[in-house]
Write an enzyme that holds these catalytic residues in place. Structure first.
Site, short mmCIF file in Angstrom:
data_model
loop_
_atom_site.label_atom_id
_atom_site.label_comp_id
_atom_site.label_asym_id
_atom_site.label_seq_id
_atom_site.Cartn_x
_atom_site.Cartn_y
_atom_site.Cartn_z
N GLN A 37 0.83 -1.20 0.00
CA GLN A 37 0.00 0.00 0.00
C GLN A 37 0.86 1.26 0.00
OE1 GLN A 37 -2.67 -0.50 3.34
NE2 GLN A 37 -4.15 -1.62 2.10
N ALA A 64 2.10 -0.27 14.27
CA ALA A 64 1.40 0.73 15.08
C ALA A 64 1.63 0.54 16.57
CB ALA A 64 -0.10 0.67 14.79
N GLU A 112 -10.07 4.58 10.98
CA GLU A 112 -10.69 3.28 10.69
C GLU A 112 -9.67 2.17 10.49
OE1 GLU A 112 -13.57 1.59 7.34
OE2 GLU A 112 -14.41 3.40 8.26
N HIS A 137 -7.68 -3.36 13.61
CA HIS A 137 -6.72 -4.31 13.04
C HIS A 137 -5.48 -4.48 13.92
CE1 HIS A 137 -8.90 -4.83 9.35
NE2 HIS A 137 -8.77 -3.57 8.98
#
Length: 264
Positions: free
Chosen positions: A90, A113, A130, A134
């Site tokens: 990505q 993260a 959003e 995850h």
């Protein structure tokens, strides 16, 4: 899917891969163009909750294709913008699509993260649009966000948040495998508003915004169903989990929330 020549999907999700926000949901047009605008508006609603201003350093965690960084780059000046994502594929697309204006600097980095590769007190704002469901551990992310924020800095995020009926949600989990790996990837949507309040207090954050925007996001589902033949046809899990998410939301059992906090 975005690489397979589907113009409607490319238009709708080529910049932001998340739900949309409609100020007037009854006026949603159910077109790719309209959804793209709504997805941009959702990003705006989240970073506005963090009081983003010119001249700040902003970290967007789980940045995907760089849509939030692109929006900030277009709207603000004298910014240091950093996008972090665990999926390098990505980021390759983000680097192609998003170029800093002369008045800003930006970069995209691969990373976790829950173990942010940045020095203490590096940023004025940390965003998670959003994506927090995850992450393997919300507490670790909050602790890391607190560490990299400057004193008085802001954290803002959006999440699908169940109401405090743990027995009911445990039943849904056992019956439908609803909260485990799926078409949407591994995720955990069991974190309630009460747990967020407790987590913020325990990690040193003071609350700023706690906003239920479920009604503003519901047109997302109607748009997703118009694309069902394209992206759900080979994935029963996508159908089931989209259906479950929609109706839990419509019944008021699952809320789409924006939260923001300040570092004390």
């Amino acid at each position: 899917m975005l690489d397979n020549g589907h113009p409607e999907i490319d238009l709708a999700f080529g910049r932001h891969v998340h739900w949309g926000y409609w100020p007037n949901p009854e006026k949603a047009l159910n077109t790719p163009e309209d959804f793209r605008k709504a997805a941009e508006q959702l990003t705006y609603e989240v970073y506005s909750a963090a009081n983003v201003k010119d001249g700040q350093s902003v970290l967007d965690v789980g940045c995907g294709f760089g849509g939030t960084i692109a929006s900030l780059n277009e709207q603000f000046s004298q910014m240091n913008l950093v996008g972090l994502n665990i999926d390098e594929r990505q980021l390759i697309q983000a680097r192609k699509k998003v170029v800093a204006r002369d008045v800003n600097t930006l970069r995209f980095e691969q990373g976790n993260a829950c173990a942010l590769p940045f020095a203490d007190e590096s940023f004025d704002v940390v965003l998670a649009v959003e994506c927090i469901f995850h992450f393997p551990d919300r507490r670790q992310f909050f602790e890391e966000a607190f560490r990299v924020l400057k004193p008085g800095g802001h954290l803002a995020l959006c999440d699908f948040v169940p109401i405090d009926l743990s027995i009911l949600f445990m039943w849904f989990n056992s019956k439908f495998n609803f909260f485990k790996s799926s078409f949407y990837g591994d995720f955990d949507m069991r974190y309630t508003t009460s747990r967020y309040r407790q987590l913020a207090a325990e990690t040193g954050f003071a609350p700023l915004v706690e906003r239920n925007i479920t009604a503003n996001t519901l047109p997302t589902y109607k748009f997703l169903w118009t694309l069902a033949q394209t992206w759900m046809s080979n994935s029963p899990a996508a159908f089931v989990q989209t259906f479950n998410t929609e109706w839990l939301s419509r019944l008021g059992l699952l809320n789409y929330m924006i939260f923001s906090y300040t570092k004390k």
